[in-house]
Every structure is written in structure tokens, then in C-alpha cells.
Design a protein around this motif. Structure first.
Motif, PDB file in Angstrom:
ATOM      1  N   ASP A 168       0.837  -1.205   0.000  1.00  0.00           N
ATOM      2  CA  ASP A 168       0.000   0.000   0.000  1.00  0.00           C
ATOM      3  C   ASP A 168       0.872   1.255   0.000  1.00  0.00           C
ATOM      4  O   ASP A 168       0.606   2.231   0.707  1.00  0.00           O
ATOM      5  CB  ASP A 168      -0.940   0.010   1.206  1.00  0.00           C
ATOM      6  N   ALA A 169       1.931   1.213  -0.809  1.00  0.00           N
ATOM      7  CA  ALA A 169       2.870   2.337  -0.897  1.00  0.00           C
ATOM      8  C   ALA A 169       2.490   3.228  -2.078  1.00  0.00           C
ATOM      9  O   ALA A 169       2.317   2.736  -3.198  1.00  0.00           O
ATOM     10  CB  ALA A 169       4.293   1.825  -1.081  1.00  0.00           C
ATOM     11  N   PRO A 170       2.356   4.530  -1.871  1.00  0.00           N
ATOM     12  CA  PRO A 170       2.093   5.427  -3.001  1.00  0.00           C
ATOM     13  C   PRO A 170       3.230   5.365  -4.018  1.00  0.00           C
ATOM     14  O   PRO A 170       4.394   5.136  -3.660  1.00  0.00           O
ATOM     15  CB  PRO A 170       2.024   6.814  -2.346  1.00  0.00           C
ATOM     16  N   VAL A 171       2.881   5.587  -5.272  1.00  0.00           N
ATOM     17  CA  VAL A 171       3.857   5.624  -6.359  1.00  0.00           C
ATOM     18  C   VAL A 171       3.945   7.058  -6.870  1.00  0.00           C
ATOM     19  O   VAL A 171       2.919   7.699  -7.127  1.00  0.00           O
ATOM     20  CB  VAL A 171       3.446   4.677  -7.498  1.00  0.00           C
ATOM     21  N   ALA A 172       5.158   7.577  -6.991  1.00  0.00           N
ATOM     22  CA  ALA A 172       5.379   8.942  -7.473  1.00  0.00           C
ATOM     23  C   ALA A 172       6.162   8.870  -8.776  1.00  0.00           C
ATOM     24  O   ALA A 172       7.282   8.343  -8.808  1.00  0.00           O
ATOM     25  CB  ALA A 172       6.136   9.761  -6.430  1.00  0.00           C
ATOM     26  N   LEU A 173       5.581   9.391  -9.838  1.00  0.00           N
ATOM     27  CA  LEU A 173       6.139   9.246 -11.176  1.00  0.00           C
ATOM     28  C   LEU A 173       6.483  10.587 -11.796  1.00  0.00           C
ATOM     29  O   LEU A 173       5.654  11.498 -11.845  1.00  0.00           O
ATOM     30  CB  LEU A 173       5.128   8.534 -12.080  1.00  0.00           C
ATOM     31  N   HIS A 174       7.727  10.710 -12.302  1.00  0.00           N
ATOM     32  CA  HIS A 174       8.096  11.883 -13.086  1.00  0.00           C
ATOM     33  C   HIS A 174       7.266  11.909 -14.359  1.00  0.00           C
ATOM     34  O   HIS A 174       7.187  10.927 -15.097  1.00  0.00           O
ATOM     35  CB  HIS A 174       9.579  11.835 -13.466  1.00  0.00           C
ATOM     36  N   THR A 175       6.631  13.050 -14.622  1.00  0.00           N
ATOM     37  CA  THR A 175       5.885  13.233 -15.871  1.00  0.00           C
ATOM     38  C   THR A 175       6.214  14.605 -16.435  1.00  0.00           C
ATOM     39  O   THR A 175       6.916  15.409 -15.821  1.00  0.00           O
ATOM     40  CB  THR A 175       4.362  13.138 -15.645  1.00  0.00           C
ATOM     41  N   GLY A 176       5.676  14.875 -17.611  1.00  0.00           N
ATOM     42  CA  GLY A 176       5.880  16.179 -18.233  1.00  0.00           C
ATOM     43  C   GLY A 176       7.165  16.243 -19.016  1.00  0.00           C
ATOM     44  O   GLY A 176       7.570  15.279 -19.661  1.00  0.00           O
ATOM     45  N   THR A 177       7.853  17.349 -18.912  1.00  0.00           N
ATOM     46  CA  THR A 177       9.053  17.550 -19.706  1.00  0.00           C
ATOM     47  C   THR A 177      10.300  17.490 -18.836  1.00  0.00           C
ATOM     48  O   THR A 177      10.238  17.058 -17.678  1.00  0.00           O
ATOM     49  CB  THR A 177       8.963  18.871 -20.490  1.00  0.00           C
ATOM     50  N   MET A 178      11.419  17.887 -19.380  1.00  0.00           N
ATOM     51  CA  MET A 178      12.715  17.765 -18.713  1.00  0.00           C
ATOM     52  C   MET A 178      13.545  19.004 -19.032  1.00  0.00           C
ATOM     53  O   MET A 178      13.186  19.780 -19.912  1.00  0.00           O
ATOM     54  CB  MET A 178      13.438  16.496 -19.197  1.00  0.00           C
ATOM     55  N   PRO A 179      14.676  19.201 -18.330  1.00  0.00           N
ATOM     56  CA  PRO A 179      15.527  20.353 -18.645  1.00  0.00           C
ATOM     57  C   PRO A 179      16.009  20.339 -20.093  1.00  0.00           C
ATOM     58  O   PRO A 179      16.174  19.274 -20.701  1.00  0.00           O
ATOM     59  CB  PRO A 179      16.705  20.187 -17.673  1.00  0.00           C
ATOM     60  N   ALA A 180      16.230  21.511 -20.644  1.00  0.00           N
ATOM     61  CA  ALA A 180      16.668  21.641 -22.031  1.00  0.00           C
ATOM     62  C   ALA A 180      17.930  20.823 -22.284  1.00  0.00           C
ATOM     63  O   ALA A 180      18.872  20.845 -21.497  1.00  0.00           O
ATOM     64  CB  ALA A 180      16.924  23.110 -22.360  1.00  0.00           C
ATOM     65  N   GLY A 181      17.926  20.082 -23.377  1.00  0.00           N
ATOM     66  CA  GLY A 181      19.103  19.324 -23.773  1.00  0.00           C
ATOM     67  C   GLY A 181      19.279  17.990 -23.088  1.00  0.00           C
ATOM     68  O   GLY A 181      20.303  17.324 -23.290  1.00  0.00           O
ATOM     69  N   THR A 182      18.286  17.549 -22.305  1.00  0.00           N
ATOM     70  CA  THR A 182      18.445  16.309 -21.541  1.00  0.00           C
ATOM     71  C   THR A 182      18.781  15.120 -22.431  1.00  0.00           C
ATOM     72  O   THR A 182      19.657  14.319 -22.123  1.00  0.00           O
ATOM     73  CB  THR A 182      17.162  16.001 -20.736  1.00  0.00           C
ATOM     74  N   SER A 183      18.086  14.982 -23.567  1.00  0.00           N
ATOM     75  CA  SER A 183      18.275  13.797 -24.404  1.00  0.00           C
ATOM     76  C   SER A 183      19.632  13.782 -25.104  1.00  0.00           C
ATOM     77  O   SER A 183      20.021  12.764 -25.684  1.00  0.00           O
ATOM     78  CB  SER A 183      17.158  13.694 -25.444  1.00  0.00           C
ATOM     79  N   PHE A 184      20.379  14.893 -25.052  1.00  0.00           N
ATOM     80  CA  PHE A 184      21.720  14.925 -25.633  1.00  0.00           C
ATOM     81  C   PHE A 184      22.803  14.661 -24.594  1.00  0.00           C
ATOM     82  O   PHE A 184      23.981  14.572 -24.932  1.00  0.00           O
ATOM     83  CB  PHE A 184      21.974  16.279 -26.304  1.00  0.00           C
ATOM     84  N   ASP A 185      22.386  14.559 -23.328  1.00  0.00           N
ATOM     85  CA  ASP A 185      23.331  14.239 -22.260  1.00  0.00           C
ATOM     86  C   ASP A 185      23.660  12.748 -22.327  1.00  0.00           C
ATOM     87  O   ASP A 185      22.771  11.917 -22.519  1.00  0.00           O
ATOM     88  CB  ASP A 185      22.707  14.580 -20.908  1.00  0.00           C
ATOM     89  N   PRO A 186      24.931  12.361 -22.204  1.00  0.00           N
ATOM     90  CA  PRO A 186      25.290  10.936 -22.278  1.00  0.00           C
ATOM     91  C   PRO A 186      24.515  10.046 -21.309  1.00  0.00           C
ATOM     92  O   PRO A 186      24.291   8.870 -21.589  1.00  0.00           O
ATOM     93  CB  PRO A 186      26.783  10.940 -21.937  1.00  0.00           C
ATOM     94  N   CYS A 187      24.062  10.621 -20.187  1.00  0.00           N
ATOM     95  CA  CYS A 187      23.323   9.820 -19.205  1.00  0.00           C
ATOM     96  C   CYS A 187      21.914   9.504 -19.657  1.00  0.00           C
ATOM     97  O   CYS A 187      21.287   8.574 -19.157  1.00  0.00           O
ATOM     98  CB  CYS A 187      23.254  10.536 -17.865  1.00  0.00           C
TER      99      CYS A 187
END
Length: 317
Positions: A168-187
Motif C-alpha cells: 500500500d505504498a504510493p507511487v510517485a512518477l516523473h511526468t511532463g518535460t525535462m531540462p533543455a538538452g536532456t536527451s543529448f546528455d550521455p546519461c
């Protein structure tokens, strides 16, 4: 919101991209506040770059994870934040949150920050099970599946959602967008904006009907999709993390007003998502307090009472 060292440095110089506008700073009310979106970092974390708030430009003396924790506690006391739901940031996303709880058990609720990417694989299920059984963890999240290139409905998260349901633990999920350039970061080369649409969690919710899901960042900018999820799934709440201080104030208030006027003021929870900047806690609180269209009851619900119900917190916390 997950933010790495490179994004942290970029945001530190991006204050001109964001502006607090739309009214004077609201006077403190003294009301008790619950922050459902906080982040912990390992005490030994070292910052070589000065911590500069991307909105105000204020430079902080924080240099280590231990400094960060002390500053967060000071900000919480200053603004009467009586409880914080915290998950890990960089480093060990689970142990860092547990360490914060162990430091101040009456103040912090520990969450398991998980992702599922090559650089941050999902933790062993047995490890999480023991931590939940021992009471060290109370929340599954922040889940940053979007950064890993998946939605929460992907089968890899199934056993983790089943575990949350079991405890019975709540789940917290990142949604929406991300900081500029995130998908170009190697991580984070697998990160995609479309994966932040809250509607993508629908299959997971139907497979796990007992889940309590917090849509973090309120699904911004997917407003219509967020409203659709709130309408159909009464076990879903949202938080205001990051959007309440990083967005220009008029834009944040327009977004929040639409949600409230759509009838969901009892389903919105305050979150700061302060990341490396503890002083963002006060900026985020002001984002709610300065919303002139909110009644005092609605402010009380958003800043405290809704989180009490959703996270099933004990009275007084």
C-alpha cells in the motif's frame, strides 16, 4: 525531476530564461506545509561549481550533500514545512533518502528513486521488499522511467508496481518535460518528451487498480491529458513540483487555475522539487500562496491536507 551535474550547471546560468512575475510576494501565513517532492543527495557528494539559484541568481555556500541536507532542514523550519517526501537524486537514489529519514524521522518520508536505464538499473526487488517491510521506505518514487526511455506501463516496472500495491505504498512518477538538452546528455540519450504524457500510465493503472499514483510536475505541459487522468482515475493525484517556481508566475497560475476550476483542488499536492537549490522551497510555496484565485480552503488543501490524505500521514504531520 531528475537533474544531473551538467544540467545543474546549465540552469545555474539560465536565470534570464525564467522570470517570477505577476504580483508581490505573498506574506507568510504560518500554516503547516507538506512538501511531497523533495530530493536527497549522498552526504559525501562534492560540488565543484557554486550553487546558484536559476531564478534569483542567489549563490549558496552549499558544497557537499551534508550541506544540502542542513540547508533543506533550515528552509523547512523557516517556512513551517512539517513533512517532506524525499527520494534520491544523483548517486544511490535509495540510500540517500533513507539517510535523510534516519537523520530526521519525524520530518522525512523516504521514497525509492528508481529508473531502469543502463546507467541506473532497477534495484533488486528483494532489496526494496526488505526496505518496505522494515519501514525504511514508504513510497515508490520518484520513478524516472521517462529518462530511461520507457513509460510506467512498460513490463519491466510490473514487479515494482506489484510490490507497491502489496505494501500500500504510493507511487510517485516523473511526468511532463525535462531540462533543455536532456536527451543529448550521455546519461539520458533515451529520454523523450512524449514519454512524459500522463496518459501513458493508463495500462499500468488498469493492471494495478489499488495503486495510489502521484503524477509529479502535474503532467505539465500535458494539461488536457492530466485532466483526463484525474477524471477517470480517482486514485490519481498530482503535485506542483518544479512548475511552481521554474515557470513564469503567470503561466503557472494559469495552469493551476484551470485544474482548480475543473474541480480538482482536492487532488493537487504541493511539491517544491528544489533539487540542488533549497531556497526554491520558499519560491515554490509563494507560487501557491500568491495565487489570488485560490480560496483559503483550497490553499490549505494544496499545501497540506491533500497530502495528508493521499500519503496517509499521521495527524500532526
Amino acid at each position: 525531476m531528475r537533474i544531473g551535474r551538467r544540467e545543474f550547471i546549465k540552469l545555474g546560468g539560465a536565470s534570464a530564461a525564467y522570470v517570477l512575475a505577476g504580483g508581490a510576494v505573498a506574506a507568510p501565513t504560518g500554516r503547516a506545509i507538506i512538501d511531497v517532492h523533495m530530493h536527497a543527495y549522498p552526504a559525501t557528494m562534492q560540488l565543484s561549481t557554486p550553487v546558484t539559484n536559476p531564478i534569483t541568481g542567489a549563490v549558496s555556500p552549499i558544497r557537499t550533500g551534508a550541506d544540502h541536507l542542513a540547508a533543506c532542514i533550515a528552509e523547512m523550519k523557516k517556512h513551517n514545512v512539517v513533512k517532506g517526501v524525499v527520494s534520491g537524486g544523483d548517486g544511490d537514489r535509495i540510500q540517500a533518502a533513507i539517510d535523510w529519514h534516519d537523520r530526521a524521522p519525524d520530518r522525512f518520508v523516504a521514497g525509492a528513486g528508481i529508473r531502469g536505464s543502463a546507467d541506473t538499473p532497477l534495484p533488486p526487488l528483494d532489496q526494496l521488499r526488505k526496505a518496505f517491510a522494515d519501514g525504511k521506505l514508504k513510497v515508490l518514487g520518484e520513478i524516472t522511467s521517462q529518462y530511461a526511455g520507457f513509460s510506467l506501463s512498460d513490463p519491466r516496472y510490473e514487479p515494482y508496481l506489484a510490490l507497491a500495491e502489496e505494501f500500500d505504498a504510493p507511487v510517485a512518477l516523473h511526468t511532463g518535460t525535462m531540462p533543455a538538452g536532456t536527451s543529448f546528455d550521455p546519461c539520458c540519450t533515451t529520454a523523450r518528451a512524449r514519454l512524459g504524457n500522463p496518459e501513458l500510465v493508463e495500462e499500468a493503472l488498469n493492471r494495478h487498480p489499488k495503486l495510489r499514483l502521484n503524477i509529479m510536475h502535474g503532467g505539465w505541459p500535458y494539461l488536457d491529458d492530466t485532466i483526463a487522468m484525474l477524471m477517470l482515475y480517482p486514485n490519481v493525484n498530482i503535485d506542483t513540483g518544479a512548475v511552481d517556481w521554474l515557470l513564469p508566475r503567470p503561466a503557472f497560475h494559469a495552469w493551476l487555475r484551470t485544474l482548480v476550476e475543473s474541480g480538482f483542488s482536492k487532488r493537487i499536492m504541493f511539491g517544491s522539487d528544489h533539487m540542488y537549490w533549497p531556497d526554491a522551497i520558499g519560491l515554490a510555496i509563494d507560487g501557491i500562496e500568491s495565487a489570488g484565485f485560490l480560496t483559503e480552503t483550497q490553499k490549505q488543501d494544496i499545501l497540506h491536507d491533500n497530502a495528508m490524505r493521499f500519503y496517509k500521514l499521521a495527524p500532526g504531520g
